[in-house]
Motif scaffolding. Sequence first.
Motif, mmCIF file in Angstrom:
data_model
loop_
_atom_site.group_PDB
_atom_site.id
_atom_site.type_symbol
_atom_site.label_atom_id
_atom_site.label_comp_id
_atom_site.label_asym_id
_atom_site.label_seq_id
_atom_site.Cartn_x
_atom_site.Cartn_y
_atom_site.Cartn_z
ATOM 1 N N ALA A 367 0.862 -1.182 0.000
ATOM 2 C CA ALA A 367 0.000 0.000 0.000
ATOM 3 C C ALA A 367 0.900 1.234 0.000
ATOM 4 O O ALA A 367 1.381 1.678 1.040
ATOM 5 N N ALA A 368 1.120 1.799 -1.191
ATOM 6 C CA ALA A 368 2.156 2.827 -1.347
ATOM 7 C C ALA A 368 2.108 3.944 -0.296
ATOM 8 O O ALA A 368 3.132 4.236 0.324
ATOM 9 N N PRO A 369 0.947 4.571 -0.056
ATOM 10 C CA PRO A 369 0.962 5.692 0.886
ATOM 11 C C PRO A 369 1.347 5.257 2.300
ATOM 12 O O PRO A 369 1.918 6.034 3.049
ATOM 13 N N LEU A 370 1.037 4.021 2.623
ATOM 14 C CA LEU A 370 1.440 3.501 3.925
ATOM 15 C C LEU A 370 2.942 3.196 3.915
ATOM 16 O O LEU A 370 3.635 3.395 4.905
ATOM 17 N N ASP A 371 3.413 2.760 2.755
ATOM 18 C CA ASP A 371 4.845 2.460 2.640
ATOM 19 C C ASP A 371 5.695 3.709 2.851
ATOM 20 O O ASP A 371 6.840 3.606 3.286
ATOM 21 N N TYR A 372 5.120 4.897 2.550
ATOM 22 C CA TYR A 372 5.902 6.121 2.806
ATOM 23 C C TYR A 372 6.341 6.155 4.269
ATOM 24 O O TYR A 372 7.380 6.700 4.594
ATOM 25 N N GLN A 373 5.511 5.595 5.142
ATOM 26 C CA GLN A 373 5.898 5.531 6.553
ATOM 27 C C GLN A 373 6.778 4.318 6.852
ATOM 28 O O GLN A 373 7.698 4.390 7.649
#
Lengths: 646, 355
Positions: A367-373
């Motif tokens: 989940a890309a936006p979660l991967d930012y974290q």
Amino acid sequence: MSSVAQKKGFGAQVWDYLTTVDHKKIAILYLAAGTLFFAIAGLEALFMRFQLLFPENTFVSAGMFNQLLTMHGTTMLFLAATPLLFAFMNAIVPLQIGARDVAFPFLNALGFWLFFLGAVFLHLSFFLGGAPDAGWTSYASLSLYSPGHGIDFYVLGLQISGAGTLISGINFIVTIITMRAPGMTFMRMPLFTWTSLVSSTLILFAFPPLTVGLFLMLVDRMFGANFFEHTMGGNTIIWEHLFWIFGHPEVYILVLPAFGLFSEIIPVFARKRLFGYSSMVFATILIGFLGFMVWAHHMFTTGLGATANAIFAVATMTIAVPTGMKVFNWILTIWGGSIKVTVPMLYALGFIPSFVAGGVTGVMQAAAPLDYQLHDSYFIVAHFHYVIVGGIVTALFGAAHFYWPIMFNRALNEKLGVLTFWIFFIGFHLTFFLQHFLGLMGMPRRVFTYMPDQGWDLFNMISTIGAAMMGVGVILLVLNVLLSIKSEPLNRRDYWGDGRSLEWALETPLPFYNFKQTPLVRGYDPYWIEKQEGNKEGMVYAEPLGDIHMPNNSILPLIMSIGTFIAAFGALYSPWGKQALAGTAESVSPALSVGLIVVGLGITVGSMITRSLKDDLGYHVHVAEVEAIEKDLAQFRAAGKKGGNN
Amino acid sequence: MMKGLKKWRLFSLLAVMTVFLAACGEEHLSTLRPSGAVGKEQLNLLLLTTIIMTVVTIIVSVIYLLAFVKFRRSRVGENVIPKQVEGSHTLEVIWTVIPIILLIIISVPVLISTYKFADVAAMEEVDENGEKTALTVNVTAKLYWWEFEYPNQGIVTAQELVVPTDEKVYFNLIAADVKHSFWIPAVGGKMDTNVDNLNKFYLEFDKTSEGLKEGVFFGKCAELCGPSHALMDFKVKALDRPAFDAWVAAMKATEGQTASADSTDLGEATFANSCLGCHAISGVGVSGGMGPNLTTFGDRNRVAGFLEHTTEKTAAWINDPEYYKPGNLMTGKYNVSEEEAQAIAEYLMTLSVEK
């Protein structure tokens, strides 16, 4: 010439292993070398964990820590997991498909020696001025910047080693496609053979990008080219793409054979055929295919843009579907079976929940936006260790116990094995479970130290204790292996009593030609079928007893590899590199550098020419000899004790 | 009864997990206690995926344990030959379709957020006077420190980012030497600072940092960048808009501020001779400084991003930066005695725009 238990002198034994082209002996070489590097990389991990035992520890220096983390990752993936899986592929795949050897025995030996000397070259860096320190991914801006020869060792060592892996991969593709016994159709192939085939195909497609990337890095570092030097129009992101186009499939190259091993272990100890065989095959191929399509999920934070991130996010998540299929198939194989909890089965049973836990965090990171974290935090460290240790290492340990009887005609101690499993398994979860939370609490990965009062102290300490337990587990396993040398030979077929595929139909110790007659495969799980029909031989034959053609041993693979090893030193000490010109890395005179390259490659090419010009047609083992060997073996088996007939 | 029991178990497990997640870590650092819209949305994604994935793991584990317990050889008998089942298309379809549905449930918010977080169009918007309406900060990552330039305000600072709350703050990210990654865990996800090109993204801070235990949010470098990667921290001060405007005004007022080599203060004189070549002490300027801009040194939370903010530590740092941050580019660039270092440290502590 008796093949059995004839006492040879130590020198003759060594010479035998240096020149061997027998897949069973090459398997042992891979096993020994892989174990050595596994131990080294494990030790590096322990040093790192001890450094992180408490905040602001000064056990190792910052620079040394980066060397440790780089060598830990590089060694574990390239020089431990890969060769250990090759060990089982070499030992088992030809037996499973009813073959006497691999398609190209000479290349098989060459693949091993290239891998081994590349690995030795890489490790010499510790003694020659410092190991690589830019992470196993060796991202271009940092690796170009890195002073000394560390990165050069990385580039050259992996180039040599990678060539060996590529050669072995091709060899297995050809072997599996062309050397199956009559009746062994694709849809009758055991799952381990299937996963080896798909994994070898991944090697075929994934290693060339790595080779290209390493080559570009090589000319950048050693001859002042500017492929990745952004101040001169190069681009560092290209390295990331090249690396991950290789790097992502690499994890599937490793985990697919591990899946295969579990697909062999579980049916045997559930006494039941593998549930959903055709969907397992389909899932294997699908995972292999998707593995190539998702590399950029390692680069969500690189700044590729929303559309690229969205596509790669969704593509990555889809891998969960075939993987889930596999997990349910394994569980359904257990369902309705008759489960015997042996050591290999323990590893398989431990694998299922561990791997599921590692797999689901993979979906979270997809989940890309979660991967930012999550990216580059300890969460990812936890994730990939759950997958790699929970998937691959448990498979290797389980397979070692499982196939030991076939490989060495000895069994590993069951009680010690159970103890090892529990210590290792508990240590593993203790080490890595809490690291998910460390990541969520803001701890970046690859940090050599951390300040107190950030809320990370306790979890790091527990993690280190777990790592120490894993270390104890590995020591116990090695102890078990050493004990097995002294134990009684087994001299039997089907050690576990519920063997299903062809390798269990063979009586140990195996003759060097494996099958005296090529077997005829009459269905999936051929040995099970024969057993059910009361066939005492364990197989039916596709041919009458006849002369057996075998390849000759050769020292050339070793000499060829030594040639590349010498040439690598010439490239390493090149006086034209930026680091050499800046005086931050040692170099030699141009004549010596070029001389070493020319002489080294000359040895390699010379060996190739020798190999091409000199016809080596192998030899035949005549019927009378085969019968004599079989008789010898029968006597030896009957006598039981070690060295029985001598 | 059995069913109710199971539901209760699942519910309590999730409740425990939510509490555990929510109470985890320090407020100025943990991604689990976000202080901004981006971080909150990411936490929601984390919770959504965690719940789905935990349920999956639990269901798989339950089936698996059940299979294991029910069909042990000791239970089913030593010589039983189980039915050699080939497979089941119905089951295979079920466990293909259910994961696909779960993935679709996850994909929708993932795709929405992916595009939302990447939308930086507002960076270019201007008001009727032609001035940019959104606050933009140019971040330059260096070995091993951070430079923050405010192009619209014409000011520059280092190591401590100052931002207003309750509005989107846009970032232009680049690295000057090797690749780094800009991460403020408690506020929102990271973005790499490449050497080749600018990366753009935004964050929102919905809470002033004043009330935090440390008084600042912690920022980290998340990409391995050399020996002192672990020490490349920065701090973030979030102020409400009036306080932020006041800070900007105070920064602008430092225009032309410099240290005099003729000063009677030993620290200032030494600083002018040995340090001023790399370290500016005026906040008005543009990025590209050799060393961190020290205009706000006295206001900072840490020395060099991680050391205690005291005169002693500052002096110790000046004496031997290599000891504290191996591989940094400050080592060996100057020559000061220990006494002078102490004086410089005392002088630096007076540099402030907030008092």
